[in-house]
Design a protein around this motif. Structure first.
Motif, mmCIF file in Angstrom:
data_model
loop_
_atom_site.group_PDB
_atom_site.id
_atom_site.type_symbol
_atom_site.label_atom_id
_atom_site.label_comp_id
_atom_site.label_asym_id
_atom_site.label_seq_id
_atom_site.Cartn_x
_atom_site.Cartn_y
_atom_site.Cartn_z
ATOM 1 N N ILE A 94 -7.260 -15.230 -1.644
ATOM 2 C CA ILE A 94 -7.163 -14.996 -0.347
ATOM 3 C C ILE A 94 -5.465 -14.910 -0.051
ATOM 4 O O ILE A 94 -4.907 -14.041 0.431
ATOM 5 C CB ILE A 94 -7.441 -15.774 0.758
ATOM 6 N N GLN A 95 -4.909 -15.901 -1.039
ATOM 7 C CA GLN A 95 -3.178 -15.835 -0.909
ATOM 8 C C GLN A 95 -2.645 -14.576 -1.441
ATOM 9 O O GLN A 95 -1.562 -14.269 -0.986
ATOM 10 C CB GLN A 95 -2.857 -17.041 -1.669
ATOM 11 N N ILE A 96 -3.395 -13.761 -2.166
ATOM 12 C CA ILE A 96 -2.926 -12.610 -2.757
ATOM 13 C C ILE A 96 -2.805 -11.279 -1.669
ATOM 14 O O ILE A 96 -1.760 -10.656 -1.576
ATOM 15 C CB ILE A 96 -3.761 -11.933 -3.849
ATOM 16 N N PHE A 97 -3.687 -11.536 -0.545
ATOM 17 C CA PHE A 97 -3.775 -10.384 0.286
ATOM 18 C C PHE A 97 -2.508 -10.223 1.098
ATOM 19 O O PHE A 97 -2.071 -8.975 1.327
ATOM 20 C CB PHE A 97 -5.009 -10.623 1.168
ATOM 21 N N PRO A 98 -1.936 -11.217 1.758
ATOM 22 C CA PRO A 98 -0.732 -10.963 2.462
ATOM 23 C C PRO A 98 0.156 -10.206 1.658
ATOM 24 O O PRO A 98 0.582 -8.987 2.339
ATOM 25 C CB PRO A 98 -0.135 -12.218 2.919
ATOM 26 N N ALA A 99 0.532 -10.611 0.395
ATOM 27 C CA ALA A 99 1.573 -9.636 -0.218
ATOM 28 C C ALA A 99 0.995 -8.285 -0.401
ATOM 29 O O ALA A 99 1.804 -7.577 -0.383
ATOM 30 C CB ALA A 99 1.844 -10.446 -1.686
ATOM 31 N N LEU A 100 -0.215 -8.264 -0.803
ATOM 32 C CA LEU A 100 -0.621 -7.050 -1.169
ATOM 33 C C LEU A 100 -0.670 -6.038 0.128
ATOM 34 O O LEU A 100 -0.083 -4.968 -0.049
ATOM 35 C CB LEU A 100 -2.109 -7.122 -1.583
ATOM 36 N N TYR A 101 -0.887 -6.794 1.091
ATOM 37 C CA TYR A 101 -1.100 -5.789 2.250
ATOM 38 C C TYR A 101 0.417 -5.380 2.736
ATOM 39 O O TYR A 101 0.392 -4.162 3.191
ATOM 40 C CB TYR A 101 -1.486 -6.844 3.484
ATOM 41 N N GLN A 102 1.514 -6.053 2.662
ATOM 42 C CA GLN A 102 2.816 -5.399 2.708
ATOM 43 C C GLN A 102 2.939 -4.126 1.981
ATOM 44 O O GLN A 102 3.644 -3.121 2.622
ATOM 45 C CB GLN A 102 3.650 -6.295 1.930
ATOM 46 N N HIS A 103 2.242 -3.881 1.043
ATOM 47 C CA HIS A 103 2.621 -2.519 0.265
ATOM 48 C C HIS A 103 1.684 -1.526 0.682
ATOM 49 O O HIS A 103 1.604 -0.376 0.355
ATOM 50 C CB HIS A 103 2.537 -2.826 -1.228
ATOM 51 N N ILE A 104 0.424 -1.882 1.265
ATOM 52 C CA ILE A 104 -0.735 -0.787 1.572
ATOM 53 C C ILE A 104 -0.867 -0.753 3.196
ATOM 54 O O ILE A 104 -1.544 -0.116 3.723
ATOM 55 C CB ILE A 104 -1.984 -1.175 1.078
ATOM 56 N N LYS A 105 0.082 -1.544 3.814
ATOM 57 C CA LYS A 105 -0.552 -1.340 5.435
ATOM 58 C C LYS A 105 -0.192 0.017 6.012
ATOM 59 O O LYS A 105 -1.016 0.147 7.012
ATOM 60 C CB LYS A 105 0.440 -2.421 6.024
ATOM 61 N N ALA A 106 0.312 0.653 5.388
ATOM 62 C CA ALA A 106 0.681 2.104 5.847
ATOM 63 C C ALA A 106 -0.719 2.784 6.054
ATOM 64 O O ALA A 106 -0.859 3.451 6.900
ATOM 65 C CB ALA A 106 1.608 2.823 5.158
ATOM 66 N N LYS A 107 -1.498 2.593 5.032
ATOM 67 C CA LYS A 107 -2.921 3.316 5.101
ATOM 68 C C LYS A 107 -3.882 2.528 5.346
ATOM 69 O O LYS A 107 -4.935 2.740 5.074
ATOM 70 C CB LYS A 107 -2.998 4.281 3.816
ATOM 71 N N PHE A 108 -3.522 1.142 5.784
ATOM 72 C CA PHE A 108 -4.708 0.488 5.933
ATOM 73 C C PHE A 108 -5.470 0.723 7.049
ATOM 74 O O PHE A 108 -5.129 0.674 8.180
ATOM 75 C CB PHE A 108 -4.292 -0.892 6.001
ATOM 76 N N SER A 109 -7.054 0.871 6.962
ATOM 77 C CA SER A 109 -7.823 1.513 7.872
ATOM 78 C C SER A 109 -8.578 0.406 8.494
ATOM 79 O O SER A 109 -8.873 -0.797 7.844
ATOM 80 C CB SER A 109 -8.476 2.473 7.309
ATOM 81 N N MET A 110 -9.202 0.607 9.607
ATOM 82 C CA MET A 110 -10.299 -0.134 10.088
ATOM 83 C C MET A 110 -11.618 -0.473 9.155
ATOM 84 O O MET A 110 -11.885 -1.863 8.914
ATOM 85 C CB MET A 110 -10.844 0.559 11.253
#
Length: 1710
Positions: free
Chosen positions: A1270-1286
């Motif tokens: 789970i801890q990986i997600f926040p960092a990963l999210y930083q790089h994919i948030k642009a296209k992160f969908s519902m």
């Protein structure tokens, strides 16, 4: 003082005068004439003296007159006078003053005296003086003088006879001396020789000069006299003996050979007179046969006569010696006669003198040589030389074979013995007096019972005869026993010595001549004279058989050390001579004889028996007698000095060696030592024999091949006497020297020696096959010695030498044999490398490789002991020659690396020592092309499974090697590239492609790749420790030195090294055995976390994955430049995923760490430090590189960079921030989305609950794993948030929910679960919330379209909130809730149980988050549309409804406060949007929530304190206050039903019955009076509110009020009634409490009515209020004090309403 000096002359004159005076005095009376003559003589002398100056000449002239008085005096025949006269005459003679005439007169006078028999001795003296002092006497006078002497010889007087004999001899000599002197005088003058008439008869002496003529006449007459004929010249001879004549002839022939050789006339005499005479005189000897006639039979003609025979032999000796060239034919006859005289049938004395004569010939080698040339080499001629030798041989044999009865037949028995020639005599020998036979110390020969003493007969090389000198004996002497043998023996030895030394001398001269010739004419070939060689060869071939036969027999029979020594020396010199002349058969025959004599009798030695077979098949015939080569007899009485084991496979147990055997052995050694060059093929014989002797003596080889006395291993051990013990060191020393001297042999001889040793060795090996006897190591040891001393020309013998040792000896099944083979081979190799060759080895690669090659070949031998030797050798070579191996390195490394697992530890350990030495000391000295081999070899040690420590250390070595590569990068690169060019060129020439591993990469990179590949192999070794160490090293090296690689090479590193490794590890891990490993061998304990193969592989997987990830992380800027970085990334992610999903907590957790690392979430430690740590863990100190200026790694790697620049880049690479230009690359969204997919797949798979029943305990991921995930997600999210969908959000939600629901195994729970009382979140729960937090923050700042995600986040959080009351299920797993464990400890020993976590803190935190979030987002469209508020309230209903039944008390409290907060935010929004209907459903939900909370079905716990209760009541009050402030005032915006529900609720709350469990004391508190009061107040307040917007709302509140009043009425009435009925008994506590409540409610109502506007109060209400009054009054009678006080308070307010009534106003008028 000379006779002619003045003094002498004066003296002479005086003496003469004195003599004359004396004479005249003597004769005065008797002989007057004489007196007168004397006196006139005196006058005469005086006259002469006076007149002449030369007095002597004058005297001589007048000598006749001077002598006359003396002659006359002699005529008187008076002794006194005669003596005086003779003395005077002698004086004159001695002064040479006698003339010829006077001499004649003197002789005549002497003759007269002789005939008268007067003064015989004086006569002889006078003749002698006359003839010796001058040469005036010739012809008849001379002959008369000689005859005179002869006549005197035959007088009756012995003295006279002897004196006369001597005088005759002297006179004869004088005659010949005069001739010699005459020849000297006329030497220079060449005379015209008159032609010799055809019929030269004895008188043709006219050509001779006077003295010569005298000599001729004398010699001729001597011959006549011996032949018993009348003399021609010596007139007047009366008698003569043959013996005397022969003696005179012999002396003349012997003393004046020149006369006969220079003068034809004399030669003629020899041929015509002497030889026939000798032959004639020999006849009785020739015809005589011994044995038929007895000693006494008178046969004077027939019988040989000793004196004559002996003298004849002497003459013959002289003839042969001096006149052989003149008398070739005659000599042939003489020699044949001599040979015949040796015959056994001749008398002993004849044989003895014949042997002596033969001996005389034997000491004259040149003579023998001439015989050979003149007879043996001519066709149709007697083989004289051969016959002589053979005759000697047969003679010696006959002495042994002929029965010794013959001794006494012709000879009287020897002194001191018995009469017969019986054994006793023989044994007694001279001087022993019949002593103890063979035990006497006297030197002797003994053969088959015949014992023959040996005497010293002559000094070597001179033939001093005994019997030939017995001129005075008339009877044949008795010959002592052994004399003939001794002479024959000396003759043999002298013969050998003479011939060999002569030929050797000539050969030496020839060699010198050859050398000089070559110096003078280097271009021409030297050609020796073949004739000389032919003669020598003929001599040898003529004599060798006879010699060998005789010598072998003597050797066998010899009992004396010196004799043996001499015989052996003779055999040795013959062998050597034959060798020099290239005569193989005789050489081998002599050598065989020595060999046989060295060994015990009948010793089975095939080499020898085969060679003697050829010999004995030839029996040599000597004059019809067959000469057999006698085989050694066994019963020789020899001193035994050693008993030993036979080497041959003979049945008998031991064999004995005698002193003679040892002596022969020493000769054999001597032969080999001094004459090795001529041995050729007979080395075989020599060495075979030596080998057997060495074996019997128990000598064993020591260091360097030298033989030392050792002990025999089995069987009766060797017995050695002290005598031989002292000899042994000498023998072993000579043995060594023998092989040392092989350095002086020429190449061909050396090859003969080596071949002989090899075939010996083969034999020894054959013998060592079948049995377990100790093998003979002689040949091997000596091969070694020979090799060592011939290092300077080792090439010519290296192949046969090492070939034999390698193929045969080292492979032998007998370990001792093998060991020695290896010892020899390695010693040779070491010596070969250490030797200072010319040119040195460094410049002679071919030789060096030749020397090292056998070392490599040894690797093919399977025996461990051999490999051990080989490796020890390598170690020593490295220590001594390591620096200079050069091109030999591949060979040496090949040997070190040729290890196999079946070889055992010690071998591997030794080999490894070598490798360590190479790596520590020799990497810089070897060619760079060998570095790859070093890597391979080190790798192979890592892979061997015999010795774990070695495997681990070899990995350390690989690290050291990599360091070396790094430090010497520049140099290595240059050398390798040069090499590469050369190879490339070769390959092009051959039209082939260059074939090497990792080809397209540059050579230096290939070296690295080989290193990496090796480490890669080690990373999947079956042993965990090796894997671990190799893994750490591999990644450390790549990290530390990877910057040296060129960019394209990285492609290979990634795909061929790293990914391949990951594949292997993954495969092995997934298939690893889950069986528990019992404690590893012995006492090593294995930690439970590593006690299965699977767990051990897990560790490897972890290491490997982490290493690869680290490389991807630290080298990303480099890797991204490769074309296929994306594919690589995908593959890596795939590996991470499969690891994360592996059913092993350790692996899965580590996989996530790696995932974090490649996403650069974890700030990686700088590589250097990390490498350092890894190394420190391995015990290797890291190499620290000074950070140089870090210029940033932005430049592509170019090969030409210097090392410094490379290091700069290397350090620059550590700065994690990518260079500015590469931002975009790192942010490459494809990579990140790929990572997200991996994360999603991992998350989904790992958190999906098991579907089936949980009997089969499925794998449940651990908390740390889930946390990390789970801890990986926040960092990963930083790089994919642009296209992160519902869609993605939903996926995330599923995973978060799944993760949180996973239970913990009960054995882990004490470490993860907080104790129940602490409200702490687990790290997983923290992580989940953090993930959601990150999301909502991102949405918050993100664009509008993101905000639709809010509701989803709320939904997710609310789900978590529910966990507080209803923990999640994980599949169908039975979990044990912590709630149940509230008061009893979790039982830790129920390991199968899974414990659900304490979700309360998590749920509460989630709730807080919800509140916060709602606070921020209440007005968002999405939040409103998605009815978030309703959901929140709905979710809160559960804890609120449960209230005291909640698992944790804090839950419902938090829920209440949250509800209050949310509503305080949400209600205004709801009112705002009332019209839209979006909140319609929310109102009933809220009402239910209030209802459930305020009137909970759960009872408070028994142990709840009053203070707590009051706090809880205060909370209830707050809720009511919220209703009064936030809801009721806005009733017009709120649905009617909702308001109604609220009113009903308030109504219910305002009259509340207490819970029945309260104690008396608490009753007033527990009644929730405060709460009722507030409810009632609120109810009333809103009942009379003037703000009622619709009549309907007012109605609701009025209705509620009337219900309340009615209820009050009922309670009061029932109370009154019960009170009355109960009498004295108090009512139940419950009822009392209820009435008190009602009374309090009434007082509250009254207060409210007082405060409100009267118009707001319905009349109906008033009616009901007033109706209460009587009922209250009824209650006054109650007995309870509490009720009374409450009643007082209730009745009090009524006074405010007691007013006089006002008139009714109708129709709006007052």
């Amino acid at each position: 003082m000379s006779t002619s000096s003045p003094e002498a002359v004066k003296k002479l004159l005086e003496n003469m005068q004195t003599d004359l005076r004396s004479l005249s005095m003597e004769c005065k009376k008797k002989f007057p004439p004489v007196k007168e003559a004397a006196e006139s003589g005196i006058v005469k002398i005086k006259t002469i003296a006076a007149r002449n100056t030369d007095i002597l000449a004058a005297l001589k002239e007048n000598s006749s007159e001077v002598v006359q008085p003396f002659l006359m005096g002699c005529g008187t025949k008076e002794p006194k006078i005669t003596q005086l006269c003779l003395a005077a005459i002698q004086r004159l003679m001695s002064h040479e003053v006698v003339s010829e005439a006077a001499a004649g007169n003197i002789i005549n006078m002497l003759w007269q005296l002789m005939e008268n028999g007067l003064e015989e001795l004086k006569l002889l003296q006078t003749v002698l003086v006359l003839l010796t002092t001058n040469t005036v006497v010739h012809d008849e006078v001379l002959s008369k003088a000689i005859v005179l002497c002869f006549r005197l010889h035959f007088t009756k007087d012995n003295i006279t006879n002897n004196t006369a004999a001597a005088t005759v001899r002297q006179v004869v000599t004088v005659v010949f001396e005069r001739m010699v002197a005459e020849d000297e005088r006329f030497k220079g003058i060449v005379e015209q020789q008159p032609p010799v008439q055809g019929n030269t008869n004895r008188r043709s002496v006219s050509t001779l000069r006077p003295s010569a003529k005298d000599a001729y006449m004398l010699f001729q007459d001597l011959c006549q006299l011996v032949n018993a004929d009348a003399p021609y010249w010596l007139v007047g001879m009366t008698e003569m003996t043959r013996t005397f004549g022969l003696e005179l002839l012999e002396s003349v022939l012997n003393d004046f050979p020149g006369v006969f050789l220079q003068h034809q006339e004399f030669s003629f005499l020899l041929k015509e007179r002497v030889c026939p005479l000798v032959i004639k005189l020999f006849s009785p000897n020739i015809k005589f046969r011994q044995g038929s006639s007895s000693a006494a039979s008178p046969a004077p003609v027939e019988k040989p006569y000793f004196p004559i025979c002996m003298r004849l032999l002497r003459v013959v000796s002289v003839l042969i010696k001096h006149f052989y060239t003149l008398l070739v034919t005659e000599c042939e006859i003489f020699l044949s006669l001599l040979v015949k005289f040796l015959d056994g049938e001749k008398p002993q004395w004849l044989r003895a003198v014949a042997v002596e004569s033969v001996h005389r010939l034997c000491v004259q080698p040149h003579l023998l040589c001439s015989f050979c040339q003149s007879y043996d080499m001519k066709q149709h001629s007697t083989k004289v030389f051969r016959d002589i030798v053979n005759a000697l041989g047969s003679f010696i044999q006959s002495l042994f074979i002929v029965p010794n009865a013959g001794n006494a037949a012709a000879v009287t028995a020897p002194a001191g013995g018995s009469g017969s020639g019986a054994q006793g005599t023989a044994q007694g020998g001279p001087g022993t007096g019949g002593g103890s036979g063979p035990l006497t110390t006297q030197a002797a020969f003994e053969y088959r019972g015949t014992w023959i003493p040996l005497m010293t007969v002559s000094v070597q090389g001179s033939a001093k005869a005994t019997y030939l000198e017995m001129l005075d004996k008339v009877e044949p002497p008795s010959i002592p026993e052994g004399y003939a043998m001794s002479v024959a023996f000396s003759a043999l030895l002298d013969l050998v010595r003479g011939i060999t030394s002569m030929i050797e001398r000539e050969l030496a001269m020839e060699d010198e001549a050859a050398a000089e010739f070559r110096e003078a004419h280097p271009e021409h070939e030297w050609k020796p004279q073949p004739e000389a060689h032919l003669v020598w060869e003929e001599m040898v071939s003529a004599c060798w058989c006879g010699l060998l036969a005789a010598l072998s027999l003597l050797l066998d029979a010899s009992t004396d050390e010196t004799a043996t020594e001499n015989i052996l020396k003779a055999e040795l010199t013959m062998a050597s001579l034959c060798g020099r002349l290239g005569m193989v058969t005789p050489r081998d025959a002599f050598i065989t004889a020595i060999c046989k004599a060295s060994l015990p009798p009948h010793y089975a030695l095939t080499v020898l028996s085969s060679s003697t077979a050829n010999l004995s098949s030839k029996a040599y015939s000597i004059q019809g007698q067959s000469v057999q080569i006698i085989s050694p007899s066994s019963e020789s009485h020899q001193q035994v000095v050693a008993v030993g084991q036979p080497l041959t496979a003979q049945p008998q147990g031991t064999v004995v060696l005698t002193a003679k055997n040892i002596q022969c052995m020493q000769t054999l050694l001597n032969l080999a030592h001094c004459h090795g060059a001529v041995l050729g093929t007979s080395w075989q014989l020599v060495l075979a024999t030596l080998q057997h002797l060495v074996w019997i003596l128990g000598l064993k080889p020591g260091v360097g091949g030298a033989l030392k006395p050792g002990r025999a291993v089995e069987g009766p051990s060797t017995v050695l006497t002290t005598a031989v013990m002292t000899d042994l060191p000498i023998i072993s020393n000579i043995l060594s020297r023998l092989f040392e001297s092989s350095q002086y042999l020429d190449d061909v001889s050396l090859h003969h020696l080596i071949n002989a040793l090899c075939s010996l060795s083969l034999e020894a090996m054959e013998m060592a096959y079948g049995n377990n006897k100790e093998p003979s190591l002689f040949a091997v040891a000596k091969l070694l010695e020979t090799g060592l001393v011939n290092m300077d020309r080792i090439e010519i013998l290296w192949r046969p030498l090492t070939g034999h040792l390698l193929e045969k000896v080292c492979q032998h099944p007998n370990s001792r044999m093998r060991e020695w083979g290896a010892e020899a081979l390695t010693a040779l190799i070491k010596a070969g490398l250490a030797y200072k060759h010319d040119p040195p080895l460094a410049q002679n690669q071919r030789l060096q490789l030749l020397l090292l090659n056998p070392l490599k070949e040894l690797s093919n031998v399977l025996h461990a002991d051999i490999r051990q030797k080989q490796l020890e050798c390598v170690l020593q070579i490295l220590q001594s020659q390591g620096d200079s191996l050069g091109p030999g390195w591949p060979l040496v490394l090949g040997v070190i690396g040729a290890i196999r697992n079946d070889q055992g530890e010690s071998l591997i350990r030794t080999a490894f020592q070598c490798l360590q030495l190479v790596v520590t000391d020799f990497l810089p000295t070897m060619p760079c092309t060998c570095l790859q081999i070093v890597v391979d070899v080190a790798g192979s040690f890592g892979l061997q499974n015999q010795e774990l420590n070695i495997s681990l250390t070899s990995i350390g070595l690989l690290w050291n090697i990599s360091d070396y590569f790094f430090q010497r990068g520049e140099a290595i690169t240059q050398e390798l590239e040069r090499e590469e060019e050369a190879l490339q060129k070769q390959a092009q020439e051959k039209g082939e492609t260059l074939n090497r591993p990792f080809h397209p990469a540059p050579p230096f990179d290939c070296l690295w790749l080989c290193l990496y590949a090796k480490l890669g192999e080690l990373c999947v070794d079956p042993r965990p420790a090796v894997r671990k160490s190799a893994g750490q090293t591999l990644f450390s090296t790549i990290a530390a030195h990877g910057t040296l690689l060129q960019q394209p090479t990285w492609h290979i590193v990634v795909w061929k090294v790293l990914f391949q490794l990951l594949d292997c590890v993954r495969k092995s891990s997934t298939t690893a055995d889950k069986e528990k490993i019992e404690s590893g061998g012995g006492n090593i304990l294995i930690h439970h976390s590593r006690d299965t193969a699977e767990k051990q592989w897990a560790e490897t997987w972890v290491l490997t994955l982490a290493g690869v990830a680290r490389i991807f992380n630290t080298r990303r800027y480099l890797l991204q430049k490769l074309g296929d970085f994306f594919e690589a990334w995908e593959v890596l992610l795939n590996h991470i995923q499969s690891a994360a999903l592996s059913k092993n907590n350790e692996v899965s957790l580590a996989a996530l760490k790696s995932f974090q690392e490649i996403l650069q979430i974890v700030t990686p430690v700088k590589d250097l430090d990390k490498a350092g740590d890894a190394l420190a863990a391995m015990g290797v100190p890291p190499v620290l590189i000074d950070p140089l200026s870090a210029s940033g790694p932005g430049r592509p790697l170019v090969r030409s960079d210097s090392l410094v620049e490379r290091l700069t880049r290397y350090n620059g690479a550590e700065l994690q921030a990518p260079p500015p230009g590469e931002e975009s690359a790192l942010e490459d969204s494809a990579l990140w989305w790929s990572a997200w997919n991996t994360w999603y797949r991992t998350g989904t798979d790992s958190t999906r609950p098991p579907s089936g029943p949980t009997e089969k305990l499925s794998f449940i991921p651990s908390q740390p794993f889930l946390t990390a995930l789970i801890q990986i997600f926040p960092a990963l999210y930083q790089h994919i948030k642009a296209k992160f969908s519902m869609e993605d959000l939903k996926k995330l939600g599923v995973i978060l929910h799944g993760a949180v629901s996973v239970p913990i195994s009960s054995d882990a729970s004490p470490f993860i679960l907080p104790s129940y009382t602490e409200a702490i979140l687990t790290s997983l729960q923290e992580a989940v919330l953090t993930a959601l937090d990150v999301l909502q923050k991102a949405i918050c700042v993100g664009p509008e379209n993101l905000q639709v995600m809010y509701p989803a986040i709320f939904e997710q959080l609310l789900l978590f909130v529910e966990f507080s009351c209803k923990p999640p299920q994980y599949g169908r797993m039975e979990t044990k809730h912590v709630a149940n464990a509230k008061y009893n400890q979790i039982q830790l020993f129920a390991p199968a149980e899974w414990v659900a976590l304490n979700y309360v803190p998590f749920a509460e935190r989630s709730l807080e988050v919800v509140v916060d979030l709602y606070h921020k987002t209440a007005c968002h469209k999405a939040v409103i549309n998605e009815k978030v508020l309703q959901n929140i309230i709905k979710t809160l209903r559960m804890p609120l409804g449960l209230k005291y039944a909640c698992p944790s008390e804090s839950t419902w409290k938090l829920a209440v406060t949250s509800l209050l907060k949310v509503l305080s935010i949400g209600l205004p929004v709801a009112r705002q949007h009332a019209s839209s209907g979006k909140f319609d459903t929310m109102w009933p939900e809220s009402a239910n929530a209030f209802e459930d909370f305020l009137f909970t079905k759960s009872t408070p716990p028994d142990n709840l304190s009053i203070q707590e209760f009051q706090k809880n009541e205060a909370i209830d009050v707050e809720v009511v206050k919220l209703i009064s402030t936030e809801i009721l005032p806005f009733a017009n915006f709120i649905p009617k039903d909702f308001v109604g529900q609220i009113m009903t609720m308030l109504n219910k709350g305002s009259i509340h019955s207490q819970s029945p469990s309260f104690t008396e004391a608490e009753i007033d508190v527990r009644m929730r009076e405060e709460f009722s009061k507030v409810c009632f107040e609120t109810l009333l307040q809103f009942s009379f509110s003037n703000k009622v917007s619709t009549p309907q709302e007012g109605y609701i509140s009025r209705m509620a009020l009337s219900v309340l009043l009615k209820r009050s009425q009922d309670v009061l009435r029932r109370y009154v009634e019960d009170e009355r009925l109960s009498g004295r008994c108090p009512l139940p506590r419950q009822q009392v409490t209820e009435i008190i409540f009602v009374l309090k409610a009434i007082s509250t109502l009254m207060d409210s009515l007082k405060k409100t506007q009267p118009e707001n109060v319905d009349g109906n209400t008033w009616a009901q209020v007033i109706a209460l009054y009587p009922t209250l009054v009824e209650c006054i009678t109650c007995s309870s004090s509490e009720v009374s006080s409450a009643l007082k308070e209730a009745l009090g307010p009524f006074k405010d309403f007691m007013q006089p009534p006002v008139s009714k106003v109708q129709n709006g008028e007052s």
